[in-house]
Design an enzyme around this catalytic site. Structure first.
Site, PDB file in Angstrom:
ATOM      1  N   THR A  41       0.843  -1.201   0.000  1.00 33.40           N
ATOM      2  CA  THR A  41       0.000   0.000   0.000  1.00 33.40           C
ATOM      3  C   THR A  41       0.879   1.253   0.000  1.00 33.40           C
ATOM      4  OG1 THR A  41      -1.458  -1.319   1.423  1.00 33.40           O
ATOM      5  CG2 THR A  41      -2.103   0.959   1.029  1.00 33.40           C
ATOM      6  N   GLY A  92       0.973   1.907   5.499  1.00 32.10           N
ATOM      7  CA  GLY A  92      -0.083   0.909   5.611  1.00 32.10           C
ATOM      8  C   GLY A  92      -0.103   0.280   6.995  1.00 32.10           C
ATOM      9  N   ASP A  94      -1.158  -3.792   9.068  1.00 30.01           N
ATOM     10  CA  ASP A  94      -1.661  -5.158   8.973  1.00 30.01           C
ATOM     11  C   ASP A  94      -3.021  -5.286   9.646  1.00 30.01           C
ATOM     12  OD1 ASP A  94       0.663  -6.328   7.606  1.00 30.01           O
ATOM     13  OD2 ASP A  94       1.706  -5.720   9.426  1.00 30.01           O
ATOM     14  N   LYS A 104       1.696  -3.555  12.881  1.00 29.85           N
ATOM     15  CA  LYS A 104       2.500  -3.372  11.677  1.00 29.85           C
ATOM     16  C   LYS A 104       3.707  -4.312  11.733  1.00 29.85           C
ATOM     17  CE  LYS A 104       3.380   0.685  10.237  1.00 29.85           C
ATOM     18  NZ  LYS A 104       3.297   0.051   8.895  1.00 29.85           N
ATOM     19  N   GLY A 105       4.384  -4.430  10.602  1.00 32.61           N
ATOM     20  CA  GLY A 105       5.592  -5.250  10.583  1.00 32.61           C
ATOM     21  C   GLY A 105       5.484  -6.499   9.738  1.00 32.61           C
ATOM     22  N   GLY A 106       4.347  -6.638   9.040  1.00 34.07           N
ATOM     23  CA  GLY A 106       4.211  -7.778   8.134  1.00 34.07           C
ATOM     24  C   GLY A 106       5.327  -7.800   7.092  1.00 34.07           C
ATOM     25  N   GLU A 113       9.919   1.946  10.661  1.00 35.62           N
ATOM     26  CA  GLU A 113       8.603   2.593  10.515  1.00 35.62           C
ATOM     27  C   GLU A 113       8.255   3.349  11.801  1.00 35.62           C
ATOM     28  OE1 GLU A 113       6.489  -0.531   7.400  1.00 35.62           O
ATOM     29  OE2 GLU A 113       6.200  -0.835   9.529  1.00 35.62           O
ATOM     30  N   LYS A 131      -8.555  -4.471   6.773  1.00 40.86           N
ATOM     31  CA  LYS A 131      -7.585  -4.345   7.872  1.00 40.86           C
ATOM     32  C   LYS A 131      -8.230  -3.817   9.159  1.00 40.86           C
ATOM     33  CE  LYS A 131      -3.966  -5.318   5.111  1.00 40.86           C
ATOM     34  NZ  LYS A 131      -2.848  -4.473   4.801  1.00 40.86           N
TER      35      LYS A 131
HETATM   36  C1  5RP Z   1       5.631  -3.354   6.761  1.00 44.09           C
HETATM   37  C2  5RP Z   1       4.308  -2.931   7.274  1.00 44.09           C
HETATM   38  C3  5RP Z   1       3.212  -2.710   6.287  1.00 44.09           C
HETATM   39  O1  5RP Z   1       2.708  -1.430   6.439  1.00 44.09           O
HETATM   40  C4  5RP Z   1       2.128  -3.712   6.532  1.00 44.09           C
HETATM   41  O2  5RP Z   1       2.692  -5.020   6.517  1.00 44.09           O
HETATM   42  C5  5RP Z   1       1.032  -3.610   5.472  1.00 44.09           C
HETATM   43  O3  5RP Z   1       1.540  -3.999   4.236  1.00 44.09           O
HETATM   44  P1  5RP Z   1       0.662  -4.013   2.922  1.00 44.09           P
HETATM   45  O4  5RP Z   1       0.379  -2.593   2.577  1.00 44.09           O
HETATM   46  O5  5RP Z   1       1.545  -4.710   1.909  1.00 44.09           O
HETATM   47  O6  5RP Z   1      -0.582  -4.789   3.219  1.00 44.09           O
HETATM   48  O7  5RP Z   1       4.093  -2.747   8.444  1.00 44.09           O
HETATM   49  O8  5RP Z   1       6.522  -3.643   7.798  1.00 44.09           O
END
Ligand code: 5RP
Length: 229
Positions: A41, A92, A94, A104-106, A113, A131
């Site tokens: 995102t 973005g 999670d 966050k942190g996916g 961040e 989300k």
């Molecule tokens: C990365 C993050 C991203 O913001 C979170 O994982 C969302 O990712 P996406 O926009 O691909 O769904 O925290 O560390």
């Protein structure tokens, strides 16, 4: 004939990114610095930001990946130490709740961040509306850990009621590992964020409650929903 409106996940991410651009554009001037998140995102946001790159001074990136994408668009990227104050941080999530607490942190970029978000006057979250959750915790909570402390931290997380799983093969931009903690019900995000940060060996955890978003633009089939704490 009416044109079909597409609601694929990618379209929704782009719509959320465009909503963030509409929101921040009037606030930017030639001295403004924009903090930029990481993930698919955030990538949509970077692509939209490129169209208005002449309206602000520079960006600060939350990961090497984001740095590369910003630079590829010809957007000037500053080291955070050269940019003590950021106007806004856009990223973005999670998961996000109604109070704009997030997981966050996916994408394993949580530490940078959180740092870049902390330097910004305002945090704008962008996501598709899947989300939005009533309570954080279905998405496994990412924790960045110093490699030698993996076992120690994992045991502390089990004591907190979680089931930590090592994200094997992933090394963060800071040279650390990620544990994803399953099975936590995060009904007191601020408290749990501080508690996990107190475990020796934890660099950062993916609860963003101390740095909850100031506003979230969530794209869904019926348009953008704006959430504010
Ligand atoms: C990365 C993050 C991203 O913001 C979170 O994982 C969302 O990712 P996406 O926009 O691909 O769904 O925290 O560390």
């Amino acid at each position: 004939m009416r044109h079909a409106i597409s609601h694929s996940q990618d379209d929704l991410k782009r719509q959320a990114a465009q909503a963030a651009i509409s929101y921040i554009a009037p606030k930017l001037d030639s001295k403004s610095i924009v903090g930029v998140g990481t993930g698919s995102t955030a990538n949509c946001f970077i692509d939209e930001l490129a169209a208005i790159k002449h309206t602000f001074d520079a960006a600060v990136a939350s990961s090497e990946e984001t740095h590369k994408r910003l630079a590829a668009h010809g957007i000037s990227v500053l080291d955070l130490n050269a940019a003590p104050r950021l106007d806004v941080y856009v990223d973005g999530a999670d998961e996000i709740d109604q109070a704009c607490n997030m997981i966050k942190g996916g994408g394993a970029a949580l530490t940078r961040e959180k740092i870049v978000a902390a330097a910004a006057d305002e945090f704008v979250c962008i996501a598709d509306d899947s989300k939005l959750v009533p309570c954080l915790g279905s998405f496994p909570l990412p924790i960045e850990v110093i490699p030698m402390a993996r076992g120690l931290v994992a045991r502390a997380l089990v004591a907190l009621g979680g089931n930590p799983i090592w994200r094997e093969g992933v090394i963060t931009d800071n040279g650390n590992i990620i544990l994803d903690v399953h099975g936590l019900t995060i009904d007191k995000p601020l408290e749990l964020e501080a508690r996990i940060n107190n475990v020796a060996g934890v660099v950062c955890n993916g609860i963003f409650a101390q740095q909850a978003a100031n506003v979230a633009f969530l794209a869904g089939k019926s348009g953008i929903t704006t959430v504010k704490p």
